[in-house]
Design a protein around this motif. Structure first.
Motif: not given
Length: 221
Positions: A200-221
């Motif tokens: 991900f340092q070399q190939n940053p994740l698409d901003a739309g995917k980040q907005r989808f994945i981050f809340p799942l991990l944040l609220f899940g944990f």
């Protein structure tokens, strides 16, 4: 066997051993639980003191391939953050084993669950593979539900058990969706956390995917 791997597996091995110990051997069961958690705590103190803060990479690394087709490997190691978490978890587990003399009912099951939970906690703190991180995370949660329901105190222990089971199960499911989405979004066929970080340092994740994945991990944990 690497020292960090032994810290994680020692309680789990002790739990398996206790399944063969007769219920009447109460002193043996308690002694095994205290000895296993004491050994893990002692080794956790050792790696904490030996940890070299000047090194940028993970230390005390232990890795073995498992399901290579899916990129799943048993991979553990510590950095400056989780070395303290492993130490804390090991010490708390030893303390829990020491004060468990009040348990008089179903002692065998109690000590087995305590040791399994300890191995799960330490494994989750040290895991560098997303699959095993989630596996150890769940391995620590399942005994929690049972221990609260069986050995919890107070007239509302069953209600508390239902609440924490529902709360943690929903959270685990949300986190699982986030981890799967992260794995699919990377497109590298690897669950290895250091590899994913480099990718991900070399190939940053698409901003739309980040907005989808981050809340799942944040609220899940």
């Amino acid at each position: 066997m690497a020292i960090l791997n032994f810290i994680i597996t020692c309680p789990l091995i002790a739990a398996v051993f206790l399944t063969f110990v007769p219920r009447t051997f109460r002193t043996v069961m308690r002694g095994v639980a205290i000895a296993a958690t004491f050994l893990s705590a002692t080794l956790a103190i050792k790696i904490f003191l030996q940890f070299q803060t000047a090194l940028p990479d993970y230390q005390f690394v232990y890795q073995r391939p498992w399901v290579q087709a899916l990129g799943i490997n048993y991979h553990v190691g510590v950095d400056g953050i989780n070395v303290g978490l492993v130490l804390m978890g090991a010490i708390v587990a030893f303390a829990a084993a020491c004060v468990s003399w009040e348990i008089k009912d179903r002692e065998k099951e109690f000590y087995i669950l305590l040791l399994v939970m300890t191995g799960g906690i330490l494994g989750a703190f040290a895991s560098l593979d997303m699959f095993f991180f989630y596996f150890f995370h769940e391995l620590a949660l399942v005994p929690t539900f049972i221990m609260i329901g069986v050995w919890g105190r107070g007239p509302r222990k069953n209600y508390a058990t239902f609440q924490i089971t529902l709360y943690l199960s929903i959270g685990a499911l949300i986190a699982l969706i986030g981890l799967i989405a992260l794995y699919l979004g990377a497109g590298t066929s690897s669950f290895d956390i250091p590899e994913l970080a480099k990718h991900f340092q070399q190939n940053p994740l698409d901003a739309g995917k980040q907005r989808f994945i981050f809340p799942l991990l944040l609220f899940g944990f």
